[in-house]
Structure formats: C-alpha cells, structure tokens
Design a protein around this motif. Structure first.
Motif, PDB file in Angstrom:
ATOM      1  N   GLN A 250      27.280 -43.744  41.862  1.00  0.00           N
ATOM      2  CA  GLN A 250      26.294 -43.071  42.737  1.00  0.00           C
ATOM      3  C   GLN A 250      26.727 -43.085  44.203  1.00  0.00           C
ATOM      4  O   GLN A 250      25.989 -42.696  45.089  1.00  0.00           O
ATOM      5  CB  GLN A 250      24.898 -43.682  42.576  1.00  0.00           C
ATOM      6  CG  GLN A 250      24.759 -45.103  43.079  1.00  0.00           C
ATOM      7  CD  GLN A 250      23.341 -45.663  42.877  1.00  0.00           C
ATOM      8  OE1 GLN A 250      22.571 -45.161  42.059  1.00  0.00           O
ATOM      9  NE2 GLN A 250      23.000 -46.701  43.622  1.00  0.00           N
ATOM     10  N   SER A 353      27.223 -39.381  46.614  1.00  0.00           N
ATOM     11  CA  SER A 353      26.117 -39.317  45.645  1.00  0.00           C
ATOM     12  C   SER A 353      26.721 -39.063  44.283  1.00  0.00           C
ATOM     13  O   SER A 353      27.884 -38.671  44.162  1.00  0.00           O
ATOM     14  CB  SER A 353      25.160 -38.165  45.984  1.00  0.00           C
ATOM     15  OG  SER A 353      25.843 -36.930  45.799  1.00  0.00           O
ATOM     16  N   GLU A 354      25.894 -39.267  43.266  1.00  0.00           N
ATOM     17  CA  GLU A 354      26.351 -39.012  41.904  1.00  0.00           C
ATOM     18  C   GLU A 354      26.769 -37.543  41.764  1.00  0.00           C
ATOM     19  O   GLU A 354      27.842 -37.232  41.223  1.00  0.00           O
ATOM     20  CB  GLU A 354      25.215 -39.337  40.932  1.00  0.00           C
ATOM     21  CG  GLU A 354      25.655 -39.356  39.511  1.00  0.00           C
ATOM     22  CD  GLU A 354      24.905 -40.417  38.720  1.00  0.00           C
ATOM     23  OE1 GLU A 354      23.843 -40.885  39.174  1.00  0.00           O
ATOM     24  OE2 GLU A 354      25.406 -40.782  37.651  1.00  0.00           O
ATOM     25  N   ALA A 355      25.931 -36.645  42.285  1.00  0.00           N
ATOM     26  CA  ALA A 355      26.238 -35.216  42.169  1.00  0.00           C
ATOM     27  C   ALA A 355      27.521 -34.881  42.928  1.00  0.00           C
ATOM     28  O   ALA A 355      28.354 -34.095  42.454  1.00  0.00           O
ATOM     29  CB  ALA A 355      25.077 -34.391  42.713  1.00  0.00           C
ATOM     30  N   GLN A 358      30.456 -36.156  40.941  1.00  0.00           N
ATOM     31  CA  GLN A 358      30.628 -35.367  39.713  1.00  0.00           C
ATOM     32  C   GLN A 358      31.205 -33.992  40.009  1.00  0.00           C
ATOM     33  O   GLN A 358      31.946 -33.434  39.210  1.00  0.00           O
ATOM     34  CB  GLN A 358      29.290 -35.236  38.983  1.00  0.00           C
ATOM     35  CG  GLN A 358      28.930 -36.521  38.250  1.00  0.00           C
ATOM     36  CD  GLN A 358      27.573 -36.450  37.569  1.00  0.00           C
ATOM     37  OE1 GLN A 358      26.927 -35.392  37.547  1.00  0.00           O
ATOM     38  NE2 GLN A 358      27.145 -37.560  37.023  1.00  0.00           N
ATOM     39  N   SER A 359      30.877 -33.458  41.180  1.00  0.00           N
ATOM     40  CA  SER A 359      31.408 -32.125  41.503  1.00  0.00           C
ATOM     41  C   SER A 359      32.932 -32.167  41.654  1.00  0.00           C
ATOM     42  O   SER A 359      33.620 -31.218  41.338  1.00  0.00           O
ATOM     43  CB  SER A 359      30.756 -31.577  42.780  1.00  0.00           C
ATOM     44  OG  SER A 359      31.199 -32.324  43.912  1.00  0.00           O
ATOM     45  N   THR A 365      32.347 -37.449  34.215  1.00  0.00           N
ATOM     46  CA  THR A 365      30.968 -37.361  33.745  1.00  0.00           C
ATOM     47  C   THR A 365      30.952 -37.345  32.227  1.00  0.00           C
ATOM     48  O   THR A 365      30.132 -37.986  31.585  1.00  0.00           O
ATOM     49  CB  THR A 365      30.334 -36.040  34.251  1.00  0.00           C
ATOM     50  OG1 THR A 365      30.701 -35.878  35.599  1.00  0.00           O
ATOM     51  CG2 THR A 365      28.847 -36.065  34.104  1.00  0.00           C
TER      52      THR A 365
END
Ligand SMILES: CSC[C@@H](O)[C@@H](O)C(=O)COP(=O)(O)O
Length: 368
Positions: A250, A353-355, A358-359, A365
């Motif tokens: 995260q 951040s997690e997002a 992940q991007s 993921t």
C-alpha cells in the motif's frame, strides 16, 4: 561512479573465473578507501551485519554471492536452504536481501547440484547488472522532477534537495536510487544543491552521502537532523528525495530512522516528498508498514558513541553520554504512504498507494 577519477562499482568480481568478490569497507569511509575481499559465506554475513556493506540493494547483491560461496563445498538442496536462511537473518528490515536470496534459490533449485556454483555466479552477476540498469532508469524518472522544479523556478538560483541517510551509488551496485536523479541533474548542468542529513545515530549522511556528493562535485551542505524542518519552513527545500529499505503493497516506506520526521515536516510545509526505489524493494506480502515491517534494533553503542577525526587527524570514537546511561537504537522507521508525494521506480513514477503501485506492476497484483 568515480573515486579519484577511476570508475568503480561498489561490488565487483576481479574476473569471471574468480571465486571472490570485492567491496569497499563502508565503515572506513570517508577517511579511508579500503577494498575488502570476500570469499566465503561467513565473511559475507559478517560484512552485512557490521555494515561494511549496507544499503538495501547492495546487501541483496552481496548476499547473492554469499549464497554461491556457501555452495562451493556442498551444493545440495539442504545446504542451499540452510545458507539462504543464514544470510537472510543478517539484517531484518531491508527486503532486497530476502528478494535476492529467494531469486537465487528458485533459480538454483532448477539446476542440477553439480552445476549450481557456475549458475549461481551467473545469476548473482545478473542481479548486479540489473541493479545498475534499474537505478539508471530511476535516475532518469527522478531527473524529470528536478527539471520541472528548475523550469518552474524560471531557471533562476538553484534546486534545493534534501536527502536523508545514504541512497547513493555505494548503497547499490552503481548510481544509487535517491542520488541517481541528483547526479544526472548535476551532469546536465542544472544547479542542484543538497541538504544532507542523517547525522545521527550512524551519520550516514555526513560520512557517506557528503563524501559521495563531494567526490562527484555536487554542491551540498551537511545539516543536523533537527534542521530539516526549519529549512522547509524557510522555503529552502524544493523537494525531499530518499531511498528505502522496504515498501509495502500500500506504499508505506521503511527507511533510515528519522525519515518519518522529515516526511511530517515536508507534509506540513507542502514540500514534495519522493521515495526512490527499485521494485526489488517492494514487499508485496505486507500492507501496513507500521504494523508489519520488522525494525532492526542495532547496538546502543551507535547512539552512545560517535566516530570521527580528532584534532590530530586520527580516526577514533568518543562517548557522548554518561557512562551509566543506556540507549535505544531503532535503525529504521516507517513513513505512511499518506505523507508522501509519490514513488519513483524503474518503471516510472506513481502515487504511494496500492493503486499507484498496481498501475506500474500489474503482474504483481495477479501473483499476490
Ligand atoms: C538505495 S539504499 C536505500 C536504503 O537502504 C537507505 O536509504 C538506507 O536506509 C540505508 O540503511 P543502512 O542501514 O545504511 O543499510
């Protein structure tokens, strides 16, 4: 990077058929530049524990060779697992250590025992070469940020950066993480100036980063750790950039003790706070850094004593606390993702951040 005009990596093999590695003894910088030869797993473990080699990516690379050394007498699966556990235990916070050892073990278990030593050297060499390429890419992505600041300032004055601890070329195989963009900006003519801290407990800023920057001709000023917030309030820091020993899924970041306080001060003063990292520093298995990242507790002596040159120019150490006072010495702290502007990786920049992670790393993921 260069020392006295000669290019070095911070870890090398003298030749492809040499069964040893060379490192700089980083406990001797900046007063002495001493090269050490390591040729067995015990010596590698000792070098990591005593911080003759340090910096998350470099620890991983050196440990990879340590594993190969251990296999020279016995290359069985059992010996491999035992050496892996032994080396991983040398320092608990930097995840690159476990990453490198797990990569080596997975690679070597797929190879017959009698081919493991040769395959191990090749894989450890590959880890080193990839580290250099990765850091160069981090440097290029971070350089864009420094260029943007320089352009925003109308190319007037200088770009003032603050870095904590040492995330330079001697903390990696070459280039460094947080310092790579700074070297590149300096080399392309952007007038950068670096506030250098981590001036307690180990003084990695004043002993290592100041030496590195000075050797490359980068203007810098050593400050007491406590001065960072003051310079941010005074508008004299355009950006903070640090390295890291472990980033969670995260985006929480463990780095040298004191980083968290810099992040708080940066947040309060709207100073951009960036963390530079290779993806080998991301621990996809944990999320909450404060709860889940083990913090290394080092010897109280690092707090109770300081090393330096005395007035005769002799290196030595002095005690700076009463004889009976105990000390505590957590070596790292965790900066929550919410305090950061973002992360700089070899694949580009993202939100902490997690997002964001992940991007940039969608394949992770799926894997976790
Ligand atoms: C590219 S190095 C990143 C981190 O390892 C660095 O910032 C740091 O905290 C070093 O810690 P150290 O205790 O010197 O190994």
């Amino acid at each position: 990077m260069k020392i006295n005009g000669i290019s070095y990596r911070s870890l090398w093999r003298p030749s492809d058929d040499d069964r040893s590695i060379r490192i700089f003894d980083q406990t001797r910088f900046p007063w002495n530049v001493e090269i050490l030869e390591l040729r067995d797993a015990d010596a590698v473990a000792e070098a990591i524990t005593t911080m003759q080699v340090r910096g998350a990516p470099l620890i991983g690379a050196v440990a990879a060779y340590g594993l190969v050394f251990a296999l020279q007498d016995d290359a069985s699966d059992e010996a491999l697992d035992k050496a892996a556990a032994f080396l991983i235990a040398t320092r608990p916070t930097a995840i690159n250590l476990r990453w490198a050892i797990e990569r080596m073990v997975a690679h070597l278990k797929a190879v017959p025992a009698d081919e493991r030593v040769a395959a191990g050297y090749a894989e450890a060499d590959a880890i080193c070469d990839e580290d250099v390429q990765t850091n160069e890419a981090i440097g290029r992505h971070g350089l864009e940020l420094i260029r943007e600041i320089w352009e925003r300032k109308g190319k007037q004055g200088q770009v003032n950066l603050l870095t904590h601890c040492n995330a330079g070329w001697i903390a990696t195989v070459d280039w460094g993480t947080a310092l790579a963009p700074i070297y590149m900006a300096h080399d392309e003519g952007i007038p950068v100036h670096v506030w250098v801290d981590e001036t307690r407990p180990r003084n990695q800023g004043s002993l290592l980063t100041a030496w590195e920057l000075g050797s490359h001709g980068v203007p810098h000023t050593v400050i007491a750790d406590n001065a960072g917030g003051h310079y941010m309030q005074a508008g004299r820091v355009d950006m903070v950039i640090v390295g890291t020993d472990r980033v969670t899924a995260q985006g929480d970041v463990a780095n040298k003790i004191g980083t968290y306080l810099k992040a708080l001060a940066a947040h309060d003063n709207n100073v951009p706070f960036w963390v530079a990292l290779p993806s080998s520093t991301i621990d996809w298995r944990v999320r909450d850094g404060v709860k889940d990242i083990p913090i290394e507790e080092r010897s109280a002596d690092e707090v109770l004593f300081m090393t330096g040159l005395d007035s005769n120019g002799e290196a030595g150490r002095v005690r700076i606390a009463p004889l009976n006072s105990p000390a505590a010495n957590p070596a790292f702290d965790v900066t929550p993702a919410r305090l950061m502007t973002g992360l700089i990786t070899e694949r580009g920049r993202c939100d902490a951040s997690e997002a964001g992670l992940q991007s940039l790393f969608p394949e992770q993921t799926k894997a976790h």
